[in-house]
Design a protein around this motif. Structure first.
Motif, short mmCIF file in Angstrom:
data_model
loop_
_atom_site.label_atom_id
_atom_site.label_comp_id
_atom_site.label_asym_id
_atom_site.label_seq_id
_atom_site.Cartn_x
_atom_site.Cartn_y
_atom_site.Cartn_z
N MET A 85 86.74 164.72 79.68
CA MET A 85 88.12 164.28 79.90
C MET A 85 89.04 165.49 80.04
N PRO A 86 89.72 165.60 81.18
CA PRO A 86 90.62 166.73 81.37
C PRO A 86 91.86 166.62 80.48
N ALA A 87 92.37 167.75 80.06
CA ALA A 87 93.60 167.75 79.26
C ALA A 87 94.78 167.43 80.17
N GLY A 88 95.78 166.81 79.60
CA GLY A 88 97.02 166.59 80.34
C GLY A 88 97.07 165.33 81.18
N LYS A 89 96.00 164.52 81.15
CA LYS A 89 96.04 163.26 81.91
C LYS A 89 97.00 162.28 81.23
N GLN A 90 97.83 161.64 82.03
CA GLN A 90 98.75 160.63 81.47
C GLN A 90 97.96 159.37 81.13
N SER A 91 98.56 158.50 80.35
CA SER A 91 97.86 157.35 79.78
C SER A 91 97.09 156.50 80.80
N ALA A 92 97.75 156.02 81.82
CA ALA A 92 97.10 155.13 82.79
C ALA A 92 96.01 155.88 83.55
N SER A 93 96.34 157.10 83.98
CA SER A 93 95.37 157.91 84.71
C SER A 93 94.18 158.26 83.83
N ALA A 94 94.43 158.57 82.57
CA ALA A 94 93.36 158.91 81.64
C ALA A 94 92.41 157.73 81.44
N LYS A 95 92.96 156.53 81.37
CA LYS A 95 92.13 155.33 81.21
C LYS A 95 91.22 155.13 82.42
N ARG A 96 91.79 155.32 83.61
CA ARG A 96 90.98 155.17 84.82
C ARG A 96 89.91 156.25 84.91
N TYR A 97 90.27 157.46 84.54
CA TYR A 97 89.32 158.59 84.58
C TYR A 97 88.17 158.32 83.61
N ARG A 98 88.52 157.89 82.40
CA ARG A 98 87.50 157.60 81.39
C ARG A 98 86.63 156.43 81.83
N ALA A 99 87.23 155.41 82.40
CA ALA A 99 86.46 154.26 82.88
C ALA A 99 85.48 154.68 83.97
N THR A 100 85.92 155.57 84.86
CA THR A 100 85.05 156.07 85.92
C THR A 100 83.88 156.85 85.33
N LEU A 101 84.17 157.70 84.35
CA LEU A 101 83.10 158.46 83.69
C LEU A 101 82.09 157.52 83.03
N ARG A 102 82.62 156.51 82.34
CA ARG A 102 81.73 155.60 81.61
C ARG A 102 80.81 154.85 82.57
N VAL A 103 81.36 154.38 83.66
CA VAL A 103 80.54 153.68 84.66
C VAL A 103 79.54 154.65 85.27
N ALA A 104 79.99 155.87 85.56
CA ALA A 104 79.12 156.86 86.21
C ALA A 104 77.94 157.27 85.34
N MET A 105 78.14 157.29 84.01
CA MET A 105 77.07 157.73 83.11
C MET A 105 76.13 156.60 82.71
N ASP A 106 76.44 155.39 83.12
CA ASP A 106 75.58 154.25 82.80
C ASP A 106 74.28 154.31 83.61
N ASP A 112 72.43 152.00 84.66
CA ASP A 112 72.38 151.00 85.73
C ASP A 112 73.11 151.50 86.99
N THR A 113 74.20 152.26 86.78
CA THR A 113 74.90 152.85 87.92
C THR A 113 73.99 153.82 88.65
N TRP A 114 73.35 154.71 87.86
CA TRP A 114 72.42 155.66 88.48
C TRP A 114 71.32 154.92 89.24
N SER A 115 70.76 153.88 88.64
CA SER A 115 69.67 153.13 89.26
C SER A 115 70.12 152.50 90.59
N THR A 116 71.32 151.93 90.60
CA THR A 116 71.83 151.30 91.82
C THR A 116 72.02 152.34 92.92
N ILE A 117 72.64 153.46 92.57
CA ILE A 117 72.88 154.52 93.57
C ILE A 117 71.55 155.08 94.07
#
Length: 198
Positions: free
Chosen positions: A149-170, A172-177
């Motif tokens: 998680m990068p420093a300085g991300k605002q709340s909404a952007s940080a949530k989206r960034y974290r959600a993207t990371l979480r999906v990316a590290m799953d 099942d995501t790797w398997s689908t890709i």
């Protein structure tokens, strides 16, 4: 005869060694069955047959599912340790850092999917297994997520960034890709494009 006689001590040592060897055989049988058919399809009878012991012996060494899953996990992880992410995490550029971590993670998924895929699948319906996964593998992923998680991300952007990371590290995501023909390098680059937009 003394209670601590050499003969009695030897018998205790031999019995303890035999017990440890039996436990090892059972653990290896559990690992093999979880790898080939998955935890949900593994029965005590299957384990006993593969280990060459009786069902009672399996229960003696592993009285509940949690104990069995922990022993299986510890044994398998010792042979298949997660990557060392330290160098990738030391990269100052946030997207390059994420790409480096994801390449290592995806390579690990590729090498271990025969076990990891089944364990993560079955953890969704097996509470005892879910608990072991939550306190082991998922704990590692959460730590990586925090580190990416990068420093300085605002709340909404940080949530989206974290959600993207979480999906990316799953897994099942790797398997689908992966099933769509992308190699691990390309998959990591794709995720970084998602992250760049956040």
């Amino acid at each position: 005869m003394s209670i601590n006689s050499p003969k009695r001590s030897y018998r205790k040592t031999a019995r303890a060694k035999q017990e440890e060897q039996t436990r090892q055989r059972i653990t290896e049988a559990v690992v093999e069955l979880h790898r080939t058919v998955g935890p949900a399809q593994t029965t005590i009878s299957d384990i006993a047959n593969l280990a060459g012991v009786g069902r009672v012996t399996v229960y003696k060494h592993f009285p509940d599912d949690s104990a069995m899953f922990r022993a299986c996990g510890d044994h398998w992880i010792a042979d298949n340790p997660p990557p060392d992410f330290a160098q990738a995490l030391a990269e100052p550029d946030e997207l390059k850092r994420a790409a480096g971590v994801l390449r290592l993670l995806y390579d690990y998924y590729r090498r271990t999917y025969d076990m990891m895929g089944k364990v993560m699948r079955d953890a969704k319906t097996m509470p005892a297994l879910a608990d072991v996964v939550e306190n082991g593998w998922m704990k590692l992923l959460r730590s990586l997520e925090d580190s990416l998680m990068p420093a300085g991300k605002q709340s909404a952007s940080a949530k989206r960034y974290r959600a993207t990371l979480r999906v990316a590290m799953d897994i099942d995501t790797w398997s689908t890709i992966s099933k769509m023909g992308l190699d691990d390098e390309s998959a990591a680059e794709l995720v970084c494009q998602w992250l760049k937009e956040e």
